[in-house]
Enzyme design. Structure first.
Site, short mmCIF file in Angstrom:
data_model
loop_
_atom_site.label_atom_id
_atom_site.label_comp_id
_atom_site.label_asym_id
_atom_site.label_seq_id
_atom_site.Cartn_x
_atom_site.Cartn_y
_atom_site.Cartn_z
N SER A 151 0.91 -1.30 0.16
CA SER A 151 -0.35 -0.28 0.26
C SER A 151 0.69 1.69 0.20
CB SER A 151 -0.72 0.13 1.47
OG SER A 151 -2.37 0.66 1.05
N ASP A 278 -9.90 -4.47 -6.05
CA ASP A 278 -8.80 -3.40 -4.52
C ASP A 278 -9.98 -2.27 -4.01
OD1 ASP A 278 -7.34 -2.09 -3.18
OD2 ASP A 278 -5.96 -2.29 -3.93
N HIS A 306 -8.19 -5.64 -0.63
CA HIS A 306 -7.17 -4.66 -0.51
C HIS A 306 -5.79 -5.23 0.25
CE1 HIS A 306 -4.09 -0.60 -0.45
NE2 HIS A 306 -4.39 -0.95 0.94
#
Length: 350
Positions: A151, A278, A306
Site C-alpha cells: 500500500s 481493490d 486490498h
C-alpha cells in the site's frame, strides 16, 4: 561462492483464486483483519536519523548467510499487520531473515519531530535501505536482499526505484509491491465516497489522534478546528500531511508523490500485485504494460481486495501472497546463483 539457500517448498507461482464463500473487494479486504494473528519474537532496533528523529526496525533473525527481505508497511500499519505477519511467518519457515521498517510514529512510540511520514517519502526509503544493506550485504560476495512494499509503503518504494533506475541494483536484487495506490489522486477520490468512507474513518481515527498529539507538543502547527472537522483523506492531507512535508496542498502532494509515472524508469526486477477489485485503487487507474519498464511484471488478479488475498479452506489462510512473493524472489535468486546479472524478466501482465 554464495552460500546455498535453504530448500524451498515454494517453487512456482499459482494464480490467485478467491474463496467461493468470500466474494467482493470489501469482504476480501476486511475479513483478514478478523483472523487471529501469530506472535513473532522480533528484535527491535532503533535507528537515529540525521535530522534528530528515529525509526524502529523489527528484525526476524536467522542465519547470517540467509536471504534478507525488507518490508515497508501501509498507512498506519506495522510489524503486527496481518499482511506483514503472513510474510514474516513464511520467512521464518524458510529460514530467511526479515526486517520490518516502521515509518516515523508507527512503531508505538511517537516520533520526535513535527513531520511524520507520507506516501512519496523516497528519501526515507533510500536512507533505510542504504543503512540495512550496509550492515547486511557486501557486494563482492552478495547475499540476496529483497524488498516488499504494501500500500503506502509500496508507493514510496516504487517511487524510489524509479528515481534510482538501475542504480537500485546496488542495494536490491528484487522487489514485490502489493495493493499500491499508484495514482494517489484516483485512490483519494475512491476513498472519499460511499462504503469506502468506512476505510477513511478507520485511518483518520489514528491519524487525527497522532496529529493532535503533535499539536500539543508543537502549538500552532496547523488548524486544530479544521483537523477535528475533516472527514476525508484529502482534507487531512491538505491540513496536515502536505504542509508538514513541504507540499503546497493535497493535490500537489498527491501529484508529486504518486509512483505510477516512475514505473517506466525501474531497473530492478519488480513484481506489482494489485487486485482489480481493490476498493482503494480503481482498476481503471492501473498501469498498462506500456507504462512500465521491461524490469516490471504486472499482476492484476480479478479478486483479492486490498492486501487481502485470502486462501481457502474456511476459515481461510493468508498463504497465497507470501507464496507469490517468495516465488518471485526465488526466480531472482536462481538468476543470481547462475551468474546472470543482465537478464531481466519479460514483462507479464495478467
Amino acid at each position: 561462492m554464495k552460500a546455498p539457500l535453504p530448500a524451498l517448498t515454494i517453487l512456482r507461482a499459482r494464480p490467485y483464486v478467491a474463496p467461493a464463500w468470500l466474494r467482493g473487494g470489501n469482504a476480501q479486504t476486511i475479513y483478514p483483519y478478523l483472523l487471529s494473528r501469530p506472535s513473532i519474537a522480533y528484535r527491535r532496533e532503533r535507528c537515529e536519523l540525521d535530522d534528530g528523529d528515529f525509526i524502529d526496525i523489527d528484525w526476524l533473525d536467522n542465519q547470517h548467510d540467509a536471504p534478507l527481505v525488507v518490508i515497508f508497511h501501509g498507512l498506519e500499519g506495522g510489524s503486527c499487520s496481518h499482511y506483514v505477519l503472513s510474510i514474516i511467518m513464511t520467512l521464518q519457515r524458510l529460514g530467511w531473515r526479515g526486517a520490518v521498517v516502521h515509518f516515523r510514529g508507527c512503531s508505538g512510540t511517537p516520533n520526535r519531530l513535527p513531520r511524520a511520514y507520507h506516501a512519496g517519502d523516497s528519501a526515507e526509503i533510500d536512507w533505510v535501505l542504504r543503512r540495512i544493506t550496509g550492515q547486511n550485504k557486501v557486494r563482492s560476495s552478495p547475499l540476496p536482499v529483497f524488498a516488499v512494499g504494501v500500500s503506502l509503503g509500496g508507493n514510496a518504494l516504487l517511487k524510489w526505484l524509479g528515481e534510482q533506475g538501475k542504480q537500485a541494483r546496488q542495494l536490491l536484487d528484487g522487489v514485490v509491491t502489493v495493493s499500491v495506490p499508484l495514482d494517489l489522486a484516483a485512490a483519494g477520490r475512491t476513498l472519499a465516497s460511499g462504503f469506502n468512507l468506512l476505510y477513511t474513518r478507520h485511518f483518520l481515527d489514528t491519524l487525527k489522534r497522532k496529529a493532535l498529539d503533535k499539536l500539543e507538543r508543537y502549538p500552532g502547527l496547523f488548524d486544530s478546528a479544521a483537523l477535528a472537522a475533516c472527514t476525508t483523506l484529502y482534507e487531512f492531507d491538505n491540513i496536515v500531511t502536505a504542509p508538514l512535508h513541504g507540499f503546497r496542498d493535497a493535490e500537489d502532494y498527491w501529484n508529486l508523490s504518486s509512483s505510477k509515472p516512475w514505473l517506466k524508469h525501474i531497473g530492478v526486477p519488480t513484481l506489482v500485485i494489485n487486485a482489480r477489485n481493490d476498493p482503494f485503487m480503481p482498476a481503471s487507474a492501473l498501469p498498462r504494460p506500456e507504462d512500465t519498464s521491461s524490469a516490471v511484471t504486472l499482476e492484476f488478479p480479478e479478486e483479492g481486495g486490498h492486501a487481502g488475498f485470502l486462501d481457502s479452506p474456511f476459515p481461510g489462510r493468508l498463504t497465497w501472497l507470501p507464496e507469490r512473493i517468495i516465488s518471485f524472489f526465488r526466480e531472482q535468486e536462481v538468476g543470481l546463483h547462475s551468474g546472470s546479472q543482465t537478464g531481466l524478466p519479460e514483462l507479464r501482465a495478467s
